[in-house]
Design an enzyme around this catalytic site. Structure first.
Site, short mmCIF file in Angstrom:
data_model
loop_
_atom_site.label_atom_id
_atom_site.label_comp_id
_atom_site.label_asym_id
_atom_site.label_seq_id
_atom_site.Cartn_x
_atom_site.Cartn_y
_atom_site.Cartn_z
N ASP A 1 -7.41 10.78 -18.93
CA ASP A 1 -6.05 10.23 -18.86
C ASP A 1 -5.31 10.62 -20.13
O ASP A 1 -5.69 10.21 -21.23
CB ASP A 1 -6.12 8.71 -18.70
CG ASP A 1 -4.74 8.08 -18.55
OD1 ASP A 1 -3.99 8.52 -17.66
OD2 ASP A 1 -4.42 7.18 -19.34
N THR B 1 -0.12 13.87 -18.93
CA THR B 1 -0.65 15.18 -19.35
C THR B 1 0.36 16.27 -19.03
O THR B 1 0.62 17.15 -19.85
CB THR B 1 -1.99 15.46 -18.64
OG1 THR B 1 -2.88 14.38 -18.88
CG2 THR B 1 -2.61 16.74 -19.15
#
Length: 557
Positions: free
Chosen positions: A65, A99
């Site tokens: 994550d 991301t």
């Protein structure tokens, strides 16, 4: 610095301050941003790798994550911190795609570095990036499709797309189902569409069992136990009093002293206190309540009386729990015991104390159309429970965003490639040097699809060429099936994402990149480090970084 009178130097900045100017400052910030982008690039997509982060006290976090990785990393470089803010903004606004946002910002800066080397001025680059970002929002809106809150199948596909690639993927069915049910339950219809109040969904975690044992409660789970062992553990057809005042004898505001001359007077005083507490419990019983959640304390004597009357009571409940209990049960929080009436009571089909992994928890279940609910996430180890919680929260966020915006786009790199192609076409219509920046923007967008292919072990060049040909044939939803290493229609494959994840990533990534590009002077004051024994402690280390470097600008970054 001469002052015009004898050319005496004027000291403006302390000698210990580190200063980087012009190209040196820009390169330092861009390098730092690339380090951050590279740190999370390999985690992008379902086939992305995990990172193991070991804290200063030995605590371990294993995750892919993006925002979790960046929060756990010990970052000192100011340019790198600005890129990390992109992830935090993405997390706060849409709850997923962190991301993507960070890698995009880093690639924009990488492209800008090439333009700077070619002599393009920073303001021209930022102007081109801003023009491209504005057009990107229009293009993304055009390629989006509508979604309805009743389309459970598509909502579940959105949740699954978010969870895919995380360690909880093996339990993707139960987690996506819980996310969709929870968001649909708390969503409220407004004149402009639906509003997903995901703040009213709590994810409680308990180790033990497996992730498949996770469940949604039509009400609330409160991490508390009964205040008295004589109280019932289970109450059906519960009528719940929510009290925001102490069920104790109030202390006098001023210090006071009571003199008693014989034991009878003392007994009378104690009897009077007991009677007050008995009256409090009597008011609760008279209102018809058989469950009490009190935000403050409950006197031992009051506990005894409530146990006698078969009332289940919880004390010192958090204010957030109280508010969500009110939304779940339809009750009203009462601040004055004298005002308590049957109209203030919340309702639940069942209130029960259960032991979960050795801890007692109160379950308030079977509420009628609750607007605040709990999900109890389970897992065999602490790491699995944490990852299940993160996966659930991401899924809840993306389903909520999809319901609120009512718009979805294909995942698997499809929307990024389509956007890159459209921005490249737009660059041809832009005059001057800004066209170079617009084309660089398109390259940065395309690099996201390329990273997705690389992380899946696919040949990035062949894959991009194949994808481009599909998109030129009007296959705008074609993307990467990373498991089969093939190019497929993402909409029919059920790889779907909310529009807002893409639009937010583009806007926040562009803003961060343009801010960093415009910096041509970094003035870093010396940062004083506190010695282990405190300021001025004997044997304390001198201020500043190792090797005489001022603490503000670590040389390695």
């Amino acid at each position: 610095m001469p002052n015009g009178q004898g050319n005496q130097p004027v000291i403006v900045i302390p000698e210990d301050t580190e200063r980087r100017k012009g190209k040196d400052a820009q390169e330092s910030n861009i390098r730092a941003a690339k380090v951050i982008g590279d740190a999370v690039r390999s985690t992008l997509g379902p086939r992305g790798m995990d990172k193991m982060l070991v804290g200063s006290i030995g605590d371990v976090v294993i995750t892919n994550d993006g925002v979790t990785i960046l929060k756990e990393m010990d970052i000192e470089h100011p340019g790198a911190e600005m890129v990390i803010e992109v992830a935090e903004t993405q997390e706060d606004e849409v709850g997923d795609g962190t991301t993507t946002a960070v890698v995009f910002a880093a690639d924009l800066l990488d492209e800008a570095s090439d333009l700077l080397d070619r002599g393009i001025h920073p303001t021209i680059i930022t102007s081109g990036y801003s023009m491209a970002a504005e057009k990107a929002q229009e293009f993304l809106e055009d390629m989006a499709e509508d979604i309805d809150i009743d389309d459970e199948e598509k909502l579940e596909q959105i949740a699954k797309t978010s969870i895919t690639g995380k360690k909880a993927e093996s339990n993707i069915g139960i987690l996506s189902d819980l996310a969709v049910k929870a968001v649909r339950q708390v969503a409220e219809e407004t004149p402009g569409g639906y509003r997903a109040r995901i703040g009213n969904i709590d994810v409680e975690t308990k180790e033990g069992g497996s992730v498949d044992d996770s469940s949604m409660v039509d009400g609330r789970v409160v991490d508390k136990d009964r205040v008295h062992p004589g109280m019932p553990k289970r109450i059906e057809e519960a009528k719940i009093a929510l009290i925001n005042t102490a069920m104790e004898i109030k202390e006098t505001e001023a210090d006071s002293e009571i003199s008693v001359s014989d034991p009878e007077q003392l007994q009378q005083f104690l009897d009077h206190e007991e009677e007050e507490l008995r009256e409090m419990v009597g008011k609760i019983k008279e209102a018809g309540a058989n469950v009490v959640f009190c935000q403050k304390g409950i006197d031992d004597v009051a506990q005894h009386f409530m146990a006698q009357k078969g009332i289940l009571a919880v004390r010192r409940a958090k204010s957030s729990d109280m508010e969500k209990l009110a939304r779940a049960t339809g009750g009203t929080i009462v601040t004055n015991m004298d005002d308590l009436s049957s109209n203030d009571l919340g309702k639940a089909g069942l209130v029960e104390e259960r032991k979960i992994s050795g801890d007692e928890m109160i379950f308030v279940e079977d509420c009628e159309n609750p607007k605040a609910i709990s999900i109890l996430a389970r897992g065999g180890t602490e790491h699995i429970v944490d990852e299940a919680e993160r996966s659930l929260e991401d899924a809840i966020n993306v389903v909520g965003e999809a319901i609120q915006s009512g718009k979805i786009v294909p995942g698997g790199g499809a929307s990024e490639l389509e956007l890159a192609m459209k921005i490249s076409e737009y660059a041809d219509s832009v005059g001057g040097k800004e066209a170079l920046a617009v084309r660089s923007f398109a390259n940065a967008v395309e690099s996201l699809t390329r990273a997705l292919a690389e992380n899946a072990g696919m040949d990035p060049i062949d894959t991009i060429v194949n994808l481009r040909s599909k998109h030129e044939e009007n296959g705008k939803s074609f993307g990467l099936d990373v498991y089969d290493s093939e190019v497929k229609d993402m909409m029919s494959e059920g790889v779907i994402e909310p529009l807002t994840i893409k639009t937010q990533a583009v806007s926040s990534g562009t803003e961060a990149a343009t801010m960093i590009i415009r910096v041509d002077d970094v003035i870093a004051a010396e940062q004083e480090e506190m010695p282990a024994g405190g300021a001025g402690a004997p044997g304390g280390a001198p201020p500043g970084g190792p090797g005489g470097m001022p603490g503000g600008m670590p040389g390695g970054m």
